[in-house]
Motif scaffolding. Structure first.
Motif, PDB file in Angstrom:
ATOM      1  N   GLY A   1      36.627  35.036  43.979  1.00 50.08           N
ATOM      2  CA  GLY A   1      37.751  35.893  44.947  1.00 50.08           C
ATOM      3  C   GLY A   1      37.385  36.968  44.544  1.00 50.08           C
ATOM      4  N   ALA A   2      38.141  37.688  44.178  1.00 51.79           N
ATOM      5  CA  ALA A   2      38.123  39.539  44.715  1.00 51.79           C
ATOM      6  C   ALA A   2      37.758  39.821  43.506  1.00 51.79           C
ATOM      7  CB  ALA A   2      39.831  39.819  44.889  1.00 51.79           C
ATOM      8  N   VAL A   3      37.626  39.277  42.089  1.00 56.26           N
ATOM      9  CA  VAL A   3      37.590  39.342  40.988  1.00 56.26           C
ATOM     10  C   VAL A   3      36.604  39.063  39.777  1.00 56.26           C
ATOM     11  CG1 VAL A   3      37.980  40.026  38.275  1.00 56.26           C
ATOM     12  CG2 VAL A   3      40.426  40.650  40.581  1.00 56.26           C
ATOM     13  N   VAL A   4      35.318  39.177  39.383  1.00 59.43           N
ATOM     14  CA  VAL A   4      34.241  38.970  38.697  1.00 59.43           C
ATOM     15  C   VAL A   4      34.436  39.046  37.500  1.00 59.43           C
ATOM     16  CG1 VAL A   4      31.435  38.045  38.893  1.00 59.43           C
ATOM     17  CG2 VAL A   4      33.205  38.492  41.151  1.00 59.43           C
ATOM     18  N   GLY A   5      34.402  38.317  36.431  1.00 58.65           N
ATOM     19  CA  GLY A   5      34.068  39.024  34.935  1.00 58.65           C
ATOM     20  C   GLY A   5      34.098  37.324  33.808  1.00 58.65           C
ATOM     21  N   ASN A   6      34.462  37.783  33.066  1.00 54.53           N
ATOM     22  CA  ASN A   6      34.008  36.121  32.202  1.00 54.53           C
ATOM     23  C   ASN A   6      35.307  36.092  31.960  1.00 54.53           C
ATOM     24  OD1 ASN A   6      35.879  37.391  29.735  1.00 54.53           O
ATOM     25  ND2 ASN A   6      33.132  39.045  28.921  1.00 54.53           N
ATOM     26  N   CYS A   7      36.260  34.627  31.017  1.00 55.38           N
ATOM     27  CA  CYS A   7      37.459  34.835  30.725  1.00 55.38           C
ATOM     28  C   CYS A   7      38.278  35.245  30.398  1.00 55.38           C
ATOM     29  CB  CYS A   7      36.760  33.051  29.981  1.00 55.38           C
ATOM     30  SG  CYS A   7      38.990  32.068  30.587  1.00 55.38           S
ATOM     31  N   ALA A   8      38.038  35.940  29.150  1.00 53.96           N
ATOM     32  CA  ALA A   8      39.027  36.949  28.807  1.00 53.96           C
ATOM     33  C   ALA A   8      39.104  38.018  30.235  1.00 53.96           C
ATOM     34  CB  ALA A   8      38.373  36.898  27.321  1.00 53.96           C
ATOM     35  N   ASN A   9      38.542  38.546  30.397  1.00 55.55           N
ATOM     36  CA  ASN A   9      38.839  39.574  30.978  1.00 55.55           C
ATOM     37  C   ASN A   9      39.139  39.438  32.235  1.00 55.55           C
ATOM     38  OD1 ASN A   9      37.684  41.784  29.644  1.00 55.55           O
ATOM     39  ND2 ASN A   9      35.464  41.046  30.295  1.00 55.55           N
ATOM     40  N   MET A  10      39.285  38.039  32.698  1.00 55.75           N
ATOM     41  CA  MET A  10      39.947  37.741  33.700  1.00 55.75           C
ATOM     42  C   MET A  10      41.524  37.655  33.808  1.00 55.75           C
ATOM     43  SD  MET A  10      37.151  35.197  36.335  1.00 55.75           S
ATOM     44  CE  MET A  10      38.032  35.143  37.651  1.00 55.75           C
ATOM     45  N   LEU A  11      41.809  36.801  32.524  1.00 58.54           N
ATOM     46  CA  LEU A  11      43.224  36.399  32.101  1.00 58.54           C
ATOM     47  C   LEU A  11      43.703  37.914  32.007  1.00 58.54           C
ATOM     48  CD1 LEU A  11      42.870  33.541  29.232  1.00 58.54           C
ATOM     49  CD2 LEU A  11      43.304  33.808  31.975  1.00 58.54           C
ATOM     50  N   LEU A  12      42.521  38.746  31.296  1.00 56.26           N
ATOM     51  CA  LEU A  12      43.611  40.417  31.242  1.00 56.26           C
ATOM     52  C   LEU A  12      44.322  40.977  32.377  1.00 56.26           C
ATOM     53  CD1 LEU A  12      44.347  42.062  29.360  1.00 56.26           C
ATOM     54  CD2 LEU A  12      42.341  43.299  29.387  1.00 56.26           C
ATOM     55  N   TYR A  13      43.635  40.554  33.488  1.00 53.59           N
ATOM     56  CA  TYR A  13      43.700  41.126  34.444  1.00 53.59           C
ATOM     57  C   TYR A  13      44.271  40.587  35.333  1.00 53.59           C
ATOM     58  CZ  TYR A  13      41.881  42.590  39.052  1.00 53.59           C
ATOM     59  OH  TYR A  13      42.063  43.960  40.906  1.00 53.59           O
ATOM     60  N   LYS A  14      44.567  39.491  34.804  1.00 54.95           N
ATOM     61  CA  LYS A  14      45.376  37.988  35.922  1.00 54.95           C
ATOM     62  C   LYS A  14      46.744  39.280  35.556  1.00 54.95           C
ATOM     63  CE  LYS A  14      46.739  33.390  35.971  1.00 54.95           C
ATOM     64  NZ  LYS A  14      46.793  32.287  35.657  1.00 54.95           N
ATOM     65  N   SER A  15      46.841  39.344  34.119  1.00 53.35           N
ATOM     66  CA  SER A  15      48.522  39.512  33.186  1.00 53.35           C
ATOM     67  C   SER A  15      48.733  40.614  33.357  1.00 53.35           C
ATOM     68  CB  SER A  15      48.384  39.235  32.079  1.00 53.35           C
ATOM     69  OG  SER A  15      49.246  39.747  31.320  1.00 53.35           O
ATOM     70  N   GLU A  16      47.788  41.628  34.096  1.00 49.59           N
ATOM     71  CA  GLU A  16      48.269  43.084  34.113  1.00 49.59           C
ATOM     72  C   GLU A  16      48.896  43.202  36.023  1.00 49.59           C
ATOM     73  OE1 GLU A  16      44.973  45.347  33.176  1.00 49.59           O
ATOM     74  OE2 GLU A  16      44.906  45.462  30.599  1.00 49.59           O
ATOM     75  N   HIS A  17      47.976  42.448  35.973  1.00 50.24           N
ATOM     76  CA  HIS A  17      47.938  42.719  37.300  1.00 50.24           C
ATOM     77  C   HIS A  17      49.364  41.961  38.621  1.00 50.24           C
ATOM     78  CE1 HIS A  17      45.506  45.805  38.477  1.00 50.24           C
ATOM     79  NE2 HIS A  17      44.856  45.134  37.963  1.00 50.24           N
ATOM     80  N   LYS A  18      49.974  40.787  37.221  1.00 49.02           N
ATOM     81  CA  LYS A  18      50.656  39.622  37.850  1.00 49.02           C
ATOM     82  C   LYS A  18      50.596  38.971  38.263  1.00 49.02           C
ATOM     83  CE  LYS A  18      54.587  42.804  35.871  1.00 49.02           C
ATOM     84  NZ  LYS A  18      53.439  43.999  35.673  1.00 49.02           N
ATOM     85  N   HIS A  19      49.299  38.417  38.628  1.00 45.12           N
ATOM     86  CA  HIS A  19      49.132  37.629  39.768  1.00 45.12           C
ATOM     87  C   HIS A  19      49.181  36.464  39.245  1.00 45.12           C
ATOM     88  CE1 HIS A  19      46.765  40.703  41.722  1.00 45.12           C
ATOM     89  NE2 HIS A  19      46.302  40.876  41.300  1.00 45.12           N
ATOM     90  N   GLN A  20      49.946  35.300  40.408  1.00 42.67           N
ATOM     91  CA  GLN A  20      49.652  33.553  39.569  1.00 42.67           C
ATOM     92  C   GLN A  20      48.581  33.070  39.511  1.00 42.67           C
ATOM     93  OE1 GLN A  20      53.036  31.531  42.605  1.00 42.67           O
ATOM     94  NE2 GLN A  20      54.388  33.030  41.833  1.00 42.67           N
ATOM     95  N   ARG A  21      48.003  33.189  40.301  1.00 46.20           N
ATOM     96  CA  ARG A  21      46.496  33.093  39.811  1.00 46.20           C
ATOM     97  C   ARG A  21      45.743  33.223  40.265  1.00 46.20           C
ATOM     98  NH1 ARG A  21      43.986  30.171  43.946  1.00 46.20           N
ATOM     99  NH2 ARG A  21      42.710  28.583  42.797  1.00 46.20           N
ATOM    100  N   LEU A  22      43.677  33.477  40.260  1.00 44.53           N
ATOM    101  CA  LEU A  22      42.612  34.315  40.093  1.00 44.53           C
ATOM    102  C   LEU A  22      41.845  32.775  40.648  1.00 44.53           C
ATOM    103  CD1 LEU A  22      41.533  37.385  38.227  1.00 44.53           C
ATOM    104  CD2 LEU A  22      42.997  37.055  40.447  1.00 44.53           C
ATOM    105  N   HIS A  23      41.441  33.148  41.849  1.00 42.98           N
ATOM    106  CA  HIS A  23      40.329  32.229  42.349  1.00 42.98           C
ATOM    107  C   HIS A  23      38.739  32.685  41.179  1.00 42.98           C
ATOM    108  CE1 HIS A  23      37.084  29.563  44.551  1.00 42.98           C
ATOM    109  NE2 HIS A  23      36.556  31.478  45.081  1.00 42.98           N
ATOM    110  N   GLY A  24      38.520  31.634  41.190  1.00 41.56           N
ATOM    111  CA  GLY A  24      36.739  31.783  40.021  1.00 41.56           C
ATOM    112  C   GLY A  24      37.093  31.800  38.633  1.00 41.56           C
TER     113      GLY A  24
END
Length: 329
Positions: A295-318
């Protein structure tokens, strides 16, 4: 519901973004319309020329681009520090190359009129220049200038009015080197996937064609963000890959996509794939379906989890794609 652009573009997470703009109506941006028989091929050059012009004005670098029949793909690098280092006069000159500015900013750039400005007027110029500075490294302002210019020219040629593009461009944040390399290859190989070119060096109006043309003379295109080699201390500004490695990777990937054979690429590791620790089948999946996989973010699992936590998203597509395709990167 689409998220606000300010939530999609976070320079503290990454300066790299994949931007896609699509036409909203049946009339083509470029290419040939089989219904009317009209050719719009010349519009590809409009997009390429204005894109590279804007890159020379904004503090935004073009890493990769492909101009397709009804959409454009861009990989952009936002250089915030460069914009912050510009003098006020530099900012005003850059903005005035696109807009008239205000009466006061025009007076400030006129050597004869500048001494006549009082303290209040000078402060107004400073405040205005800071607004312009922020815009000159703003992804939305960059895409706005590009798309509005092309829409006006196309509407003028078609002798019509109305919206030419979809409401807003789509953007994907590229969080790591693996995402950046995959996205650039995805963009550069778009004409091959669409069967309007048979090899990278003949795919017109793409960044890879420009890079290959200059590589023959051991040079890099001045208008594109350069390749500067693998990450190291005191690294100059540029893409963290070797140019020869990237071009070889695009060529191998392109041949595999055209022949639709996953196992066609040599079994020996390519230097970029080896460094990024991505296997070949995962790489091909990434470079043929990046928009569908993420979706709006592309990266490996660790980076996407960090992004999700820092931006307080409930879920990230991808997240599933990240685990399957980039978890080892």
């Amino acid at each position: 519901m689409p998220r606000p652009r300010k939530e999609q573009v976070s320079l503290s997470d990454t300066p790299y973004y994949h931007c896609i703009s699509r036409c909203v109506r049946r009339a083509f941006l470029c290419g040939e319309d089989v219904v009317s028989g009209r050719s719009f091929e010349h519009r590809r050059q409009w997009v390429e020329d204005y894109l590279l012009k804007l890159a020379g004005i904004f503090s935004i670098d073009v890493c990769a681009f492909a101009v397709m029949s009804n959409h454009t793909h861009l990989v952009l690098h936002v250089d915030q520090q460069q914009a912050l280092s510009w003098s006020m006069e530099e900012v005003l000159h850059r903005w005035h190359s696109l807009h008239k500015g205000t009466l006061l900013t025009q007076c400030y750039l006129n050597p004869e009129l500048r001494p006549k400005l009082d303290a209040v007027q000078l402060q107004s110029v400073r405040d205005t220049a800071e607004i312009y500075r922020q815009r000159l490294f703003d992804l939305s302002w960059f895409m706005r200038h590009l798309n509005e210019h092309i829409a006006r020219e196309a509407n003028k040629e078609d002798q019509c009015t109305g919206r030419f593009w979809e409401g807003r461009f789509k953007s994907q944040a590229l969080l790591d080197e693996a995402a950046l390399a995959a996205c650039m290859a995805y963009v550069d190989l778009n004409p091959i996937r669409a069967k309007i070119a048979d090899k990278p060096e003949t795919s017109a109006h793409t960044s890879v064609k420009q890079r290959i043309k200059q590589a023959k003379y051991a040079k890099q295109p001045k208008a594109l963000y350069p390749f500067v080699g693998n990450p190291r201390n005191n690294m100059p500004k540029g893409l963290p890959f070797e140019l020869k490695d990237y071009l070889a990777l695009v060529d191998l990937t392109g041949r595999a996509i055209r022949q639709d054979k996953r196992g066609y690429i040599s079994a020996s590791h390519h230097s970029i794939l080896e460094r990024l620790n991505i296997d070949q089948s995962s790489w091909l999946t990434l470079t043929t379906g990046l928009e569908q996989q993420f979706g709006a973010v592309v990266g490996n699992c660790a980076n996407m989890l960090l992004y999700k936590s820092e931006h307080k998203h409930q879920r990230l597509h991808g997240m599933g794609a990240a685990k399957r395709l980039l978890n080892s990167a």
